[in-house]
Design a protein around this motif. Structure first.
Motif, mmCIF file in Angstrom:
data_model
loop_
_atom_site.group_PDB
_atom_site.id
_atom_site.type_symbol
_atom_site.label_atom_id
_atom_site.label_comp_id
_atom_site.label_asym_id
_atom_site.label_seq_id
_atom_site.Cartn_x
_atom_site.Cartn_y
_atom_site.Cartn_z
ATOM 1 N N TRP A 80 21.119 18.290 84.624
ATOM 2 C CA TRP A 80 20.608 18.230 83.250
ATOM 3 C C TRP A 80 21.727 18.497 82.247
ATOM 4 O O TRP A 80 22.732 19.125 82.570
ATOM 5 C CB TRP A 80 19.506 19.277 83.057
ATOM 6 N N PHE A 81 21.491 18.072 80.995
ATOM 7 C CA PHE A 81 22.394 18.359 79.878
ATOM 8 C C PHE A 81 21.685 19.317 78.920
ATOM 9 O O PHE A 81 20.581 19.022 78.441
ATOM 10 C CB PHE A 81 22.783 17.079 79.124
ATOM 11 N N LEU A 94 14.936 31.336 78.296
ATOM 12 C CA LEU A 94 14.355 30.001 78.184
ATOM 13 C C LEU A 94 15.420 29.047 77.650
ATOM 14 O O LEU A 94 16.031 29.316 76.607
ATOM 15 C CB LEU A 94 13.132 30.018 77.259
ATOM 16 N N VAL A 95 15.664 27.953 78.353
ATOM 17 C CA VAL A 95 16.641 26.954 77.907
ATOM 18 C C VAL A 95 15.988 25.581 77.923
ATOM 19 O O VAL A 95 15.057 25.329 78.696
ATOM 20 C CB VAL A 95 17.909 26.951 78.792
ATOM 21 N N THR A 96 16.474 24.684 77.064
ATOM 22 C CA THR A 96 15.990 23.303 77.023
ATOM 23 C C THR A 96 17.120 22.380 77.454
ATOM 24 O O THR A 96 18.283 22.612 77.127
ATOM 25 C CB THR A 96 15.511 22.927 75.611
ATOM 26 N N ALA A 97 16.773 21.338 78.196
ATOM 27 C CA ALA A 97 17.787 20.427 78.725
ATOM 28 C C ALA A 97 17.204 19.028 78.845
ATOM 29 O O ALA A 97 15.991 18.843 78.982
ATOM 30 C CB ALA A 97 18.310 20.915 80.076
ATOM 31 N N MET A 98 18.087 18.030 78.807
ATOM 32 C CA MET A 98 17.654 16.626 78.820
ATOM 33 C C MET A 98 18.464 15.829 79.846
ATOM 34 O O MET A 98 19.529 16.255 80.294
ATOM 35 C CB MET A 98 17.857 16.022 77.429
ATOM 36 N N CYS A 105 19.932 9.674 69.103
ATOM 37 C CA CYS A 105 20.460 10.892 69.720
ATOM 38 C C CYS A 105 19.397 11.977 69.885
ATOM 39 O O CYS A 105 19.719 13.156 70.010
ATOM 40 C CB CYS A 105 21.655 11.452 68.937
ATOM 41 N N ARG A 106 18.113 11.589 69.867
ATOM 42 C CA ARG A 106 17.049 12.565 70.121
ATOM 43 C C ARG A 106 16.935 12.798 71.631
ATOM 44 O O ARG A 106 17.087 11.854 72.414
ATOM 45 C CB ARG A 106 15.718 12.060 69.559
ATOM 46 N N PRO A 107 16.653 14.040 72.059
ATOM 47 C CA PRO A 107 16.508 14.316 73.492
ATOM 48 C C PRO A 107 15.450 13.431 74.131
ATOM 49 O O PRO A 107 14.374 13.219 73.564
ATOM 50 C CB PRO A 107 16.102 15.790 73.528
ATOM 51 N N PRO A 128 9.298 15.432 82.937
ATOM 52 C CA PRO A 128 10.124 15.384 81.726
ATOM 53 C C PRO A 128 9.400 14.668 80.587
ATOM 54 O O PRO A 128 8.667 13.702 80.801
ATOM 55 C CB PRO A 128 11.367 14.598 82.180
ATOM 56 N N ALA A 129 9.606 15.164 79.393
ATOM 57 C CA ALA A 129 8.972 14.590 78.203
ATOM 58 C C ALA A 129 9.850 13.483 77.635
ATOM 59 O O ALA A 129 11.072 13.522 77.739
ATOM 60 C CB ALA A 129 8.739 15.679 77.155
#
Length: 538
Positions: A80-81, A94-98, A105-107, A128-129
């Protein structure tokens, strides 16, 4: 027998109904299902990022956050990025990743990951969303060591991409112990209220993207103009119903748009279409040559528009430079590094490039072929032009041109240009808080390009507390000054990353050896002045 056939038909019908019901249930969002099941098992294994998705390139790389914590590194190891800020409350992180991004450039293909201590506790979504799709994750809040709240966008088939008509609010509980687990406790879905409480589906918005097929970069000053026009009558000029102007500011295609229009100006019996153009100042670069119908007569409110170059636009009847980019070091380049090639005016190397292209190396190794398109009207035949290139991996500079390579643009095509890069790194952080003044009378030499060697009789070095430094060397014929920033400083050595020579362009490194306040030696490494190699010893 007739009764038996009737029973078999009834059984088949009932089975079909059950299968159809099951399929319909499978298509429902997890946000609409009961919360009595949980996708998080507490096995402590971070799910792998989706494969075969788009890459994160160019300006979109600015969205990627580098790993700093144990949680960050666990997520990035799974492919993930990271993006956005991490949240911590006691032992919980808590972390967010794409996995990739969309055209703005939106996740995209993204999720939120929860850790208790160093152990993975689960994600906030079972899958994944997607960017601007039903179930897209919005605001997430870690409100305590055992509780998280999150918002999810809910779209219907009538909603424009900009404006979901509903929102789901989810509360999670975090269990502790040897196998911490995140579990959904409550889901509440509500209509989004606008205009003082009136619920809208925002069916007065047309969304989409604009792109082109040419391999050429847009100037940073380019503007995208998208219009909704009434094309009902062929014998009169189209009437503009709504218009949106988007400053590209360095962003490249595809570029997303959302145009809101006045419903009172739409008549169901009329025909409407999207028209788009890209301009740079007064120069028209691209325009639509195909009708893209929208809104009425069963046409959509979401379209993908392809524009074509016009006279003066990049990629058509323009000039092209073809060649290769390589380096001599025997180093394997990581996959999906990026190569940038730009054409600049020799008299203004740091100015806006005349043309520029960036492409991914994928899984290839050098040499890399490139094709750079430029507009002949941007070329002044009385000036000289040079090519520069650089290679970056995950945003980090790996190789760059030692100096600009002169190119002849006499025709509309220049082939077989070989750009050989050298190992390089981004400019070091300046070292601050110390100052030093050194000088020496003695003998040295400086040679610039093909000029004759000049003998030096004096050298001095000034280091300031803000990390800037200046080196001055003098001969009987004149004085040369190099300015830059410290890259290394100890009790016997100073290294200066050169950035300029007065008003001239310069690069490389100067190393100074000293004892106390006495300078012992001064040496240039990879020193370049106005595109010419410099040999400096003192």
């Amino acid at each position: 027998m007739e009764r038996g056939m009737t029973m078999r038909k009834t059984t088949i019908f009932l089975v079909t109904l059950v299968l159809m019901a099951g399929a319909a249930s499978a298509q429902r969002s997890w946000l609409d299902r009961p919360v009595d099941s949980n996708w998080n098992s507490g096995n402590g294994v971070v799910p792998n990022a989706p494969r075969n998705v788009g890459r994160i390139e160019g300006v979109c790389q600015d969205q990627v956050r580098q790993p700093e914590s144990i949680a960050d590194r666990a997520v990035t190891r799974a492919g993930w990025f990271l993006f956005g800020a991490s949240q911590s409350y006691g032992p919980v992180t808590l972390v967010t990743a794409m996995a990739d991004v969309d055209g703005m450039c939106r996740p995209n293909n993204y999720n939120a990951f929860v850790f208790v201590g160093s152990r993975f506790a689960g994600t906030l979504s079972p899958t994944p969303a997607g960017a601007r799709s039903d179930g897209a994750i919005g605001s997430v809040h870690l409100v305590g060591p055992t509780r998280i709240t999150a918002e999810f966008a809910r779209y219907t088939s009538q909603d424009a991409l900009c404006c979901p008509s509903q929102m789901s609010f989810v509360e999670y509980a975090i269990s502790s112990g040897a196998r911490p687990v995140v579990r959904v406790e409550d889901v509440r879905t509500e209509a989004v209220c606008r205009d003082g409480g009136v619920v809208e589906t925002q069916d007065n918005v047309v969304s989409g993207t604009v792109t082109y097929r040419q391999r050429s970069a847009l100037p940073r000053t380019a503007v995208l103009i998208v219009k909704i026009v009434d094309v009902s009558r062929q014998d009169v000029s189209s009437t503009v119903v709504a218009e949106q102007r988007i400053e590209t500011a360095g962003k490249q295609v595809p570029i997303s748009f959302d145009i809101a229009y006045d419903r009172s100006r739409i008549q169901e019996r009329n025909s409407y279409a999207i028209q788009a153009e890209i301009r740079d100042g007064g120069r028209l670069l691209f325009i639509t040559d195909t009708r893209y119908p929208v809104i009425t007569q069963g046409n959509p409110r979401s379209v993908e528009v392809t524009v074509v170059p016009v006279g003066g636009g990049p990629g058509q009847r323009g000039g092209t430079i073809r060649g290769t980019v390589t380096f001599r070091e025997r180093i394997a380049l990581p996959a999906n590094s990026e190569v940038m090639v730009k054409l600049v005016d020799s008299a203004d190397r740091n100015g806006t490039p005349v043309a520029e292209t960036t492409f991914s190396t994928a899984n290839r190794q050098p040499p890399f072929s490139f094709e750079l398109d430029y507009e002949p009207r941007d070329i002044n035949r009385q000036r000289n032009y040079e090519l520069y290139a650089e290679i970056r991996t995950a945003g980090r500079l790996r190789f760059k041109s030692d100096a600009g390579q002169r190119v002849e643009l006499s025709g509309n095509r220049t082939d077989n240009v070989d750009l050989v890069l050298r190992s390089a790194a981004d400019a070091p952080e300046p070292i601050t808080g110390r100052s030093l003044d050194l000088s020496r009378l003695g003998a040295g030499s400086i040679k610039i390009g093909d000029r004759s060697t000049q003998f030096l009789i004096r050298g001095s070095v000034t280091v300031r507390t803000d990390g800037t430094a200046e080196v001055t060397v003098s001969s009987l014929e004149g004085t040369y000054r190099f300015g830059g920033k410290l890259s290394y400083f100890d009790s016997g050595t100073v290294k200066i990353s050169v950035e300029n020579s007065g008003n001239a362009d310069a690069s490389g490194e100067i190393e100074v050896r000293y004892s106390g306040r006495n300078m012992r030696s001064l040496t240039g490494t990879d020193l370049v002045l106005d595109g010419q190699a410099v040999t400096l010893r003192f």
